[in-house]
Design a protein around this motif. Structure first.
Motif, PDB file in Angstrom:
ATOM      1  N   ALA A 294       0.817  -1.211   0.000  1.00  0.00           N
ATOM      2  CA  ALA A 294       0.000   0.000   0.000  1.00  0.00           C
ATOM      3  C   ALA A 294       0.852   1.262   0.000  1.00  0.00           C
ATOM      4  N   LEU A 295       0.509   2.164  -0.868  1.00  0.00           N
ATOM      5  CA  LEU A 295       1.082   3.509  -0.881  1.00  0.00           C
ATOM      6  C   LEU A 295      -0.088   4.467  -0.749  1.00  0.00           C
ATOM      7  N   GLY A 296      -0.243   5.008   0.428  1.00  0.00           N
ATOM      8  CA  GLY A 296      -1.361   5.894   0.685  1.00  0.00           C
ATOM      9  C   GLY A 296      -0.916   7.289   1.066  1.00  0.00           C
ATOM     10  N   SER A 297      -1.838   8.027   1.612  1.00  0.00           N
ATOM     11  CA  SER A 297      -1.539   9.408   1.971  1.00  0.00           C
ATOM     12  C   SER A 297      -0.469   9.507   3.060  1.00  0.00           C
ATOM     13  N   SER A 298      -0.411   8.534   3.959  1.00  0.00           N
ATOM     14  CA  SER A 298       0.634   8.557   5.006  1.00  0.00           C
ATOM     15  C   SER A 298       2.021   8.447   4.387  1.00  0.00           C
ATOM     16  N   GLN A 299       2.174   7.540   3.435  1.00  0.00           N
ATOM     17  CA  GLN A 299       3.480   7.350   2.807  1.00  0.00           C
ATOM     18  C   GLN A 299       3.867   8.587   1.985  1.00  0.00           C
ATOM     19  N   ILE A 300       2.912   9.164   1.302  1.00  0.00           N
ATOM     20  CA  ILE A 300       3.195  10.383   0.539  1.00  0.00           C
ATOM     21  C   ILE A 300       3.589  11.512   1.484  1.00  0.00           C
ATOM     22  N   THR A 301       2.909  11.615   2.618  1.00  0.00           N
ATOM     23  CA  THR A 301       3.237  12.638   3.611  1.00  0.00           C
ATOM     24  C   THR A 301       4.642  12.429   4.163  1.00  0.00           C
ATOM     25  N   PHE A 302       5.014  11.185   4.454  1.00  0.00           N
ATOM     26  CA  PHE A 302       6.365  10.907   4.948  1.00  0.00           C
ATOM     27  C   PHE A 302       7.413  11.304   3.911  1.00  0.00           C
ATOM     28  N   ALA A 303       7.164  10.994   2.645  1.00  0.00           N
ATOM     29  CA  ALA A 303       8.114  11.342   1.577  1.00  0.00           C
ATOM     30  C   ALA A 303       8.265  12.857   1.456  1.00  0.00           C
ATOM     31  N   ILE A 304       7.156  13.575   1.489  1.00  0.00           N
ATOM     32  CA  ILE A 304       7.218  15.046   1.394  1.00  0.00           C
ATOM     33  C   ILE A 304       7.948  15.621   2.606  1.00  0.00           C
ATOM     34  N   ALA A 305       7.645  15.111   3.791  1.00  0.00           N
ATOM     35  CA  ALA A 305       8.318  15.593   5.001  1.00  0.00           C
ATOM     36  C   ALA A 305       9.816  15.319   4.948  1.00  0.00           C
ATOM     37  N   ALA A 306      10.205  14.149   4.439  1.00  0.00           N
ATOM     38  CA  ALA A 306      11.627  13.821   4.322  1.00  0.00           C
ATOM     39  C   ALA A 306      12.325  14.765   3.346  1.00  0.00           C
ATOM     40  N   LEU A 307      11.660  15.076   2.244  1.00  0.00           N
ATOM     41  CA  LEU A 307      12.239  16.023   1.277  1.00  0.00           C
ATOM     42  C   LEU A 307      12.373  17.418   1.876  1.00  0.00           C
ATOM     43  N   ILE A 308      11.372  17.848   2.622  1.00  0.00           N
ATOM     44  CA  ILE A 308      11.435  19.165   3.270  1.00  0.00           C
ATOM     45  C   ILE A 308      12.558  19.188   4.303  1.00  0.00           C
ATOM     46  N   ALA A 309      12.682  18.120   5.084  1.00  0.00           N
ATOM     47  CA  ALA A 309      13.754  18.057   6.084  1.00  0.00           C
ATOM     48  C   ALA A 309      15.126  18.084   5.413  1.00  0.00           C
ATOM     49  N   ALA A 310      15.275  17.401   4.284  1.00  0.00           N
ATOM     50  CA  ALA A 310      16.551  17.419   3.554  1.00  0.00           C
ATOM     51  C   ALA A 310      16.845  18.823   3.041  1.00  0.00           C
ATOM     52  N   PHE A 311      15.823  19.498   2.536  1.00  0.00           N
ATOM     53  CA  PHE A 311      16.008  20.875   2.073  1.00  0.00           C
ATOM     54  C   PHE A 311      16.384  21.791   3.240  1.00  0.00           C
ATOM     55  N   LEU A 312      15.697  21.638   4.374  1.00  0.00           N
ATOM     56  CA  LEU A 312      16.021  22.459   5.543  1.00  0.00           C
ATOM     57  C   LEU A 312      17.445  22.229   6.015  1.00  0.00           C
ATOM     58  N   ALA A 313      17.894  20.997   5.951  1.00  0.00           N
ATOM     59  CA  ALA A 313      19.276  20.705   6.347  1.00  0.00           C
ATOM     60  C   ALA A 313      20.248  21.498   5.476  1.00  0.00           C
ATOM     61  N   ARG A 314      20.003  21.511   4.175  1.00  0.00           N
ATOM     62  CA  ARG A 314      20.871  22.286   3.261  1.00  0.00           C
ATOM     63  C   ARG A 314      20.778  23.775   3.569  1.00  0.00           C
ATOM     64  N   ALA A 315      19.564  24.254   3.843  1.00  0.00           N
ATOM     65  CA  ALA A 315      19.383  25.671   4.155  1.00  0.00           C
ATOM     66  C   ALA A 315      20.087  26.041   5.459  1.00  0.00           C
ATOM     67  N   PHE A 316      20.028  25.153   6.442  1.00  0.00           N
ATOM     68  CA  PHE A 316      20.711  25.413   7.709  1.00  0.00           C
ATOM     69  C   PHE A 316      22.220  25.446   7.539  1.00  0.00           C
ATOM     70  N   VAL A 317      22.754  24.596   6.652  1.00  0.00           N
ATOM     71  CA  VAL A 317      24.191  24.620   6.371  1.00  0.00           C
ATOM     72  C   VAL A 317      24.581  25.980   5.800  1.00  0.00           C
ATOM     73  N   LEU A 318      23.796  26.454   4.836  1.00  0.00           N
ATOM     74  CA  LEU A 318      24.058  27.776   4.267  1.00  0.00           C
ATOM     75  C   LEU A 318      23.891  28.864   5.318  1.00  0.00           C
ATOM     76  N   GLY A 319      22.832  28.762   6.114  1.00  0.00           N
ATOM     77  CA  GLY A 319      22.608  29.745   7.174  1.00  0.00           C
ATOM     78  C   GLY A 319      23.741  29.766   8.191  1.00  0.00           C
ATOM     79  N   ALA A 320      24.260  28.592   8.528  1.00  0.00           N
ATOM     80  CA  ALA A 320      25.375  28.517   9.484  1.00  0.00           C
ATOM     81  C   ALA A 320      26.621  29.177   8.900  1.00  0.00           C
ATOM     82  N   ALA A 321      26.870  28.964   7.595  1.00  0.00           N
ATOM     83  CA  ALA A 321      28.032  29.597   6.950  1.00  0.00           C
ATOM     84  C   ALA A 321      27.865  31.102   6.920  1.00  0.00           C
ATOM     85  N   LEU A 322      26.675  31.574   6.617  1.00  0.00           N
ATOM     86  CA  LEU A 322      26.422  33.022   6.617  1.00  0.00           C
ATOM     87  C   LEU A 322      26.554  33.597   8.016  1.00  0.00           C
ATOM     88  N   TRP A 323      26.057  32.861   9.009  1.00  0.00           N
ATOM     89  CA  TRP A 323      26.167  33.315  10.395  1.00  0.00           C
ATOM     90  C   TRP A 323      27.639  33.415  10.810  1.00  0.00           C
TER      91      TRP A 323
END
Length: 183
Positions: free
Chosen positions: A147-176
């Motif tokens: 089964a691939l339902g809304s929960s799995q899609i939500t987990f995938a989107i959340a994982a992608l957002i978390a990966a993006f935030l990690a990259r943004a935090f790396v850039l933010g830390a360098a700027l800081w």
């Protein structure tokens, strides 16, 4: 000299602290549910087995002891993955509240990995639950489900957002760091 307006980080810190508290509460509730499941298995394996079989969409009138134990084991593995996600999300918030974006970046990367892990585990857990629920069914009534339902899609989107935030935090830390060196 020109008057400069500086950004006040305090409202963001307060909000982030609230999120951290929310993730801690979610972690504690997840652990409490896990303990309750184990106690239910010890007290009434038929009831918890039937309840969890119903949750999979394959209700059982009288699940066998091994089925109840298997359902609880599967549910505990998913709960453990959720608890790990809540813990990592709380860590991201904690490092942000403390003003440590580099550590928040590392915690966000860990959060992303745990969300991908939860995604895979949720798919496997559903498949395993269906196999357990239909193990003693008659010929032609056994089932395997992927089964691939809304929960799995939500987990995938959340994982992608978390990966993006990690990259943004790396850039933010360098700027800081650059800002700290200049000031």
């Amino acid at each position: 000299m020109q008057d400069r307006e500086f950004v006040d980080p305090e409202p963001l810190r307060i909000l982030t602290r609230r999120f951290e508290i929310g993730f801690r509460v979610a972690f504690a509730l997840t652990c409490a549910v896990a303990v309750a499941m184990v106690l239910a298995l010890l007290a009434s394996p038929d009831w918890i087995g039937g309840f969890l079989a119903e949750a999979t969409g394959y209700p059982l009138e009288a699940p066998r002891l091994w089925q109840g134990a298997a359902f609880v084991g599967i549910a505990l593995s998913v709960l453990a993955a959720h608890a790990a996600v809540f813990r990592a999300a709380g860590q991201v918030c904690r490092w942000l509240v403390q003003g440590l974006p580099a550590r928040a970046a590392g915690a966000a990367q860990q959060l992303s990995r745990r969300l991908w892990w939860l995604l895979g585990l949720s798919i496997l857990a559903h498949t395993a639950s269906v196999l357990v629920a239909t193990a003693h069914a008659g010929p032609g009534q056994r089932a395997v489900s992927l089964a691939l339902g809304s929960s799995q899609i939500t987990f995938a989107i959340a994982a992608l957002i978390a990966a993006f935030l990690a990259r943004a935090f790396v850039l933010g830390a360098a700027l800081w760091q650059d800002h700290q060196e200049i000031v």
